[in-house]
Enzyme design. Structure first.
Site, mmCIF file in Angstrom:
data_model
loop_
_atom_site.group_PDB
_atom_site.id
_atom_site.type_symbol
_atom_site.label_atom_id
_atom_site.label_comp_id
_atom_site.label_asym_id
_atom_site.label_seq_id
_atom_site.Cartn_x
_atom_site.Cartn_y
_atom_site.Cartn_z
ATOM 1 N N ASP A 79 -3.923 2.152 -2.554
ATOM 2 C CA ASP A 79 -3.196 3.345 -2.998
ATOM 3 C C ASP A 79 -4.106 4.563 -2.866
ATOM 4 O O ASP A 79 -5.008 4.785 -3.684
ATOM 5 C CB ASP A 79 -2.752 3.173 -4.445
ATOM 6 N N SER A 126 -2.875 -3.892 -3.574
ATOM 7 C CA SER A 126 -2.328 -2.618 -3.103
ATOM 8 C C SER A 126 -3.450 -1.630 -2.780
ATOM 9 O O SER A 126 -4.399 -1.463 -3.545
ATOM 10 C CB SER A 126 -1.404 -2.023 -4.165
ATOM 11 N N SER A 179 0.831 -1.197 0.000
ATOM 12 C CA SER A 179 0.000 0.000 0.000
ATOM 13 C C SER A 179 0.861 1.241 0.000
ATOM 14 O O SER A 179 2.071 1.185 0.264
ATOM 15 C CB SER A 179 -0.923 0.024 1.231
#
Length: 369
Positions: free
Chosen positions: A288, A286, A248
């Protein structure tokens, strides 16, 4: 660039300390998000225990980081803000209202994934102490919390960041040079195969482009193939992506340019390009998340005027801010890796610091400055 650089674990360098100059715009005095006047940053770092993981007890390698747009009462004097989600595998809190109303009414707190609700609860308590009327004589408050998964090094089930740690990060927040690397929310993070954490950078536009300052703070924990100012450092050092399930990143962009929500959303999106320059690709797992705010004006909780004064920049004037955001994000990511020291966490898991001497030799081979 020098053939060798004298570096110890106690004084790991930032990018410019070893001759890496990213982009065309110049940094501010501290090359930090705090170059945007009024912005404060505070950390609380938790490191305790060694050896095998005992869920709920340790070892602990985590923390919390606070970003304050100003040192006043943010509930009463909000700032224009926007958020953007690139890949939404994350547990951030409060971003929907930021975009709905176009403002930020609390500090931004960063921590680990499972701690996000506890940190949000502490932030609500902090805001109610400052504003006892919240929920009684006025509306509720919107806490904003971002996170990364530091479970490789940290007993993440223990949710060790408590109210007192949040309060410490808030009360110790300061301007000027701030700590980077394995501190605060970045204590247990890793990025593209190396130890990482908190990184920051800034750019000051020339006067003919407005003279505005853009500052970025990143919390890096993502996968990718590390690229430094165009040089394939990750490939040369054998750190290849696609081995990890995800990661992340949180990117906080601050500026003193007079922008409102729609403009700030456009700025926040450009930070993705800065990440991409470093090797980020946005993996499946992830989270983001990007937040941008302006300090050019404040928005009273109970405005006496129906118009928002001082926030009137045109779309045509934004391109230089976009480029400054890209450059600043790229450098902040590199700083987050360079400044982080090798960390041993739970079960003896090791996140190694990037080897500065090897990195410098690669940059020299590619004539990178």
């Amino acid at each position: 660039m020098n053939d060798s650089v004298k570096i110890t674990e106690d004084e790991r360098p930032r990018a410019r300390d070893i001759g890496i100059h990213i982009g065309v715009f110049s940094p501010g005095k501290y090359n930090a998000i705090t170059d945007v006047k009024g912005v404060l940053v505070g950390h609380c770092t938790l490191i305790q225990g060694h050896g095998p993981l005992t869920p709920g007890k340790g070892p602990i390698r985590t923390g919390v980081t606070a970003i304050l747009p100003h040192d006043g009462n943010m509930f009463k004097q909000k700032v224009p803000a926007a958020s953007f989600v690139f890949n939404g595998f994350g547990k951030s809190i409060g971003l929907h209202q930021v975009n709905e109303l176009g403002n930020l009414e609390t500090p931004i707190l960063l921590t680990n994934t499972l701690n996000a609700p506890i940190v949000a609860d502490a932030l609500i308590e902090w805001m109610m102490k400052e504003n006892p009327e919240i929920g009684i004589d006025t509306c509720t408050v919107n806490p904003v919390v971002g996170e990364i998964n530091d479970g490789f090094l940290n007993d993440i089930q223990g949710r060790h960041v408590k109210k007192e740690h949040v309060f410490e990060a808030l009360t110790t927040a300061q301007s000027g040079q701030i700590k980077e690397g394995a501190v605060g929310a970045g204590t247990g993070s890793s990025c593209m195969g190396w130890k990482s954490g908190i990184g920051t950078s800034s750019r000051v536009l020339p006067q003919d482009l407005g003279g505005f300052t853009v500052g970025v703070l990143v919390l890096t924990n993502f996968d990718g193939l590390l690229t430094v100012n165009g040089a394939p450092v990750g490939r040369k050092l054998g750190h290849i992506p696609f081995k990890d399930p995800g990661g992340s990143v949180m990117v906080i962009t601050a500026t003193d340019a007079p922008l409102y929500q729609r403009h700030l959303l456009r700025v926040a999106k450009r930070a993705v390009l800065g990440l991409a320059r470093t090797g980020f690709y946005g993996s499946n797992g992830s989270g983001d998340f990007f937040i941008a705010f302006s300090t050019a004006t404040t928005i009273p909780h109970e405005p006496t005027d129906v118009t928002l004064q001082g926030v009137a920049m045109t779309n045509d004037a934004l391109s230089s801010l976009f480029l400054a955001t890209v450059e600043t994000t790229e450098e902040a990511v590199i700083n987050s890796i360079l400044k982080a020291e090798t960390t041993v966490g739970r079960d003896g898991n090791i996140s190694e610091a990037v080897d500065i001497q090897k990195l410098v030799r690669i940059l020299r081979d590619y004539s990178i400055e």
